[in-house]
Design a protein around this motif. Structure first.
Motif, PDB file in Angstrom:
ATOM      1  N   ALA A   1       0.833  -1.211   0.000  1.00 32.45           N
ATOM      2  CA  ALA A   1       0.000   0.000   0.000  1.00 32.45           C
ATOM      3  C   ALA A   1       0.865   1.257   0.000  1.00 32.45           C
ATOM      4  O   ALA A   1       0.552   2.232  -0.689  1.00 32.45           O
ATOM      5  N   LEU A   2       1.958   1.228   0.758  1.00 34.61           N
ATOM      6  CA  LEU A   2       2.864   2.376   0.776  1.00 34.61           C
ATOM      7  C   LEU A   2       3.459   2.625  -0.606  1.00 34.61           C
ATOM      8  O   LEU A   2       3.515   3.751  -1.080  1.00 34.61           O
ATOM      9  N   ARG A   3       3.906   1.566  -1.219  1.00 32.91           N
ATOM     10  CA  ARG A   3       4.550   1.702  -2.524  1.00 32.91           C
ATOM     11  C   ARG A   3       3.559   2.187  -3.582  1.00 32.91           C
ATOM     12  O   ARG A   3       3.877   3.058  -4.385  1.00 32.91           O
ATOM     13  N   LEU A   4       2.356   1.621  -3.573  1.00 37.63           N
ATOM     14  CA  LEU A   4       1.342   2.020  -4.553  1.00 37.63           C
ATOM     15  C   LEU A   4       0.912   3.476  -4.376  1.00 37.63           C
ATOM     16  O   LEU A   4       0.533   4.133  -5.336  1.00 37.63           O
ATOM     17  N   SER A   5       0.992   3.973  -3.132  1.00 36.88           N
ATOM     18  CA  SER A   5       0.607   5.369  -2.883  1.00 36.88           C
ATOM     19  C   SER A   5       1.757   6.341  -3.118  1.00 36.88           C
ATOM     20  O   SER A   5       1.596   7.544  -2.927  1.00 36.88           O
ATOM     21  N   GLY A   6       2.912   5.848  -3.535  1.00 34.56           N
ATOM     22  CA  GLY A   6       4.022   6.722  -3.919  1.00 34.56           C
ATOM     23  C   GLY A   6       4.866   7.246  -2.776  1.00 34.56           C
ATOM     24  O   GLY A   6       5.644   8.182  -2.962  1.00 34.56           O
ATOM     25  N   PHE A   7       4.737   6.660  -1.589  1.00 38.25           N
ATOM     26  CA  PHE A   7       5.471   7.203  -0.447  1.00 38.25           C
ATOM     27  C   PHE A   7       6.988   7.165  -0.579  1.00 38.25           C
ATOM     28  O   PHE A   7       7.641   8.131  -0.197  1.00 38.25           O
ATOM     29  N   PRO A   8       7.602   6.104  -1.085  1.00 35.42           N
ATOM     30  CA  PRO A   8       9.070   6.171  -1.168  1.00 35.42           C
ATOM     31  C   PRO A   8       9.556   7.392  -1.958  1.00 35.42           C
ATOM     32  O   PRO A   8      10.397   8.149  -1.486  1.00 35.42           O
ATOM     33  N   LYS A   9       8.995   7.623  -3.132  1.00 36.09           N
ATOM     34  CA  LYS A   9       9.412   8.758  -3.959  1.00 36.09           C
ATOM     35  C   LYS A   9       9.061  10.089  -3.286  1.00 36.09           C
ATOM     36  O   LYS A   9       9.862  11.012  -3.239  1.00 36.09           O
ATOM     37  N   ARG A  10       7.855  10.184  -2.747  1.00 34.50           N
ATOM     38  CA  ARG A  10       7.404  11.406  -2.070  1.00 34.50           C
ATOM     39  C   ARG A  10       8.308  11.711  -0.877  1.00 34.50           C
ATOM     40  O   ARG A  10       8.680  12.852  -0.633  1.00 34.50           O
ATOM     41  N   ASN A  11       8.652  10.664  -0.121  1.00 32.03           N
ATOM     42  CA  ASN A  11       9.488  10.881   1.054  1.00 32.03           C
ATOM     43  C   ASN A  11      10.908  11.276   0.696  1.00 32.03           C
ATOM     44  O   ASN A  11      11.541  12.032   1.425  1.00 32.03           O
ATOM     45  N   ARG A  12      11.428  10.795  -0.424  1.00 33.02           N
ATOM     46  CA  ARG A  12      12.763  11.225  -0.853  1.00 33.02           C
ATOM     47  C   ARG A  12      12.781  12.738  -1.082  1.00 33.02           C
ATOM     48  O   ARG A  12      13.683  13.438  -0.635  1.00 33.02           O
ATOM     49  N   ALA A  13      11.777  13.250  -1.768  1.00 29.60           N
ATOM     50  CA  ALA A  13      11.694  14.700  -2.011  1.00 29.60           C
ATOM     51  C   ALA A  13      11.584  15.459  -0.694  1.00 29.60           C
ATOM     52  O   ALA A  13      12.232  16.499  -0.505  1.00 29.60           O
ATOM     53  N   GLY A  14      10.785  14.957   0.243  1.00 26.37           N
ATOM     54  CA  GLY A  14      10.642  15.608   1.546  1.00 26.37           C
ATOM     55  C   GLY A  14      11.933  15.596   2.335  1.00 26.37           C
ATOM     56  O   GLY A  14      12.293  16.587   2.981  1.00 26.37           O
ATOM     57  N   ILE A  15      12.654  14.485   2.285  1.00 27.92           N
ATOM     58  CA  ILE A  15      13.936  14.377   2.996  1.00 27.92           C
ATOM     59  C   ILE A  15      14.936  15.379   2.434  1.00 27.92           C
ATOM     60  O   ILE A  15      15.621  16.076   3.191  1.00 27.92           O
ATOM     61  N   LEU A  16      15.026  15.461   1.119  1.00 28.01           N
ATOM     62  CA  LEU A  16      15.953  16.430   0.509  1.00 28.01           C
ATOM     63  C   LEU A  16      15.589  17.853   0.927  1.00 28.01           C
ATOM     64  O   LEU A  16      16.470  18.662   1.224  1.00 28.01           O
ATOM     65  N   GLY A  17      14.299  18.153   0.975  1.00 30.30           N
ATOM     66  CA  GLY A  17      13.854  19.471   1.424  1.00 30.30           C
ATOM     67  C   GLY A  17      14.187  19.723   2.878  1.00 30.30           C
ATOM     68  O   GLY A  17      14.590  20.822   3.262  1.00 30.30           O
ATOM     69  N   THR A  18      14.027  18.702   3.714  1.00 30.03           N
ATOM     70  CA  THR A  18      14.338  18.841   5.136  1.00 30.03           C
ATOM     71  C   THR A  18      15.822  19.087   5.348  1.00 30.03           C
ATOM     72  O   THR A  18      16.212  19.955   6.145  1.00 30.03           O
ATOM     73  N   LEU A  19      16.669  18.346   4.653  1.00 33.50           N
ATOM     74  CA  LEU A  19      18.116  18.554   4.798  1.00 33.50           C
ATOM     75  C   LEU A  19      18.512  19.965   4.353  1.00 33.50           C
ATOM     76  O   LEU A  19      19.374  20.603   4.969  1.00 33.50           O
ATOM     77  N   GLN A  20      17.870  20.462   3.321  1.00 37.61           N
ATOM     78  CA  GLN A  20      18.117  21.836   2.855  1.00 37.61           C
ATOM     79  C   GLN A  20      17.711  22.841   3.951  1.00 37.61           C
ATOM     80  O   GLN A  20      18.452  23.760   4.275  1.00 37.61           O
TER      81      GLN A  20
END
Length: 145
Positions: free
Chosen positions: A117-136
């Motif tokens: 369910a996580l994968r189908l809802s796009g969370f891995p990709k979405r979370n990568r973008a959020g992580i990069l934003g958080t580190l910035q």
């Protein structure tokens, strides 16, 4: 790396303890969040996180909701991780390197039972973008303080 472990690192020109202290303060989470989902702290929240501490957050992913997290990994100045009811773990590590600190943020859904369910809802990709934003944001905040 697993599809259920998203990890990104950034070297930030700041002391590891300074960066750790920012992340260990739940009130700073809405400030550093690069995903736009962490809105505010709620409930009786500790001023500083420690092993076993719980803290609530007002969240928004489409619709608003509340979540309670528990700190599950803690090494002062080096490691901080928490999880919520579904088992996702958000983990930060702080490693001294030349020029500052290598900060790694991870979203670890390997222990979660509903991985598909996580994968189908796009969370891995979405979370990568959020992580990069958080580190910035963490980099910008550390430079401003």
């Amino acid at each position: 790396m697993s599809a259920y472990l998203v990890s990104e690192s950034r070297t930030i020109a700041a002391d590891p303890q300074k960066l750790f202290d920012i992340v260990a303060d739940p009130a700073m989470h809405p400030v550093i969040d690069g995903s736009g989902s962490v809105q505010a702290v709620h409930g009786d929240v500790p001023k500083r996180l420690s092993k076993g501490a719980t803290f609530g957050m007002d969240m928004k992913l489409g619709a608003p909701y509340k979540i309670t997290n528990t700190v599950v990994e803690f090494e002062e100045g080096r490691l901080l991780a928490w999880r919520h009811f579904n088992g996702h773990i958000w983990r930060y590590t702080f490693e001294p390197v030349e020029g500052g600190t290598k900060v790694t943020e991870q979203w670890d859904a390997r222990p979660v039972w509903n991985k598909l369910a996580l994968r189908l809802s796009g969370f891995p990709k979405r979370n990568r973008a959020g992580i990069l934003g958080t580190l910035q944001r963490l980099d910008e905040l550390a430079g401003a303080k």
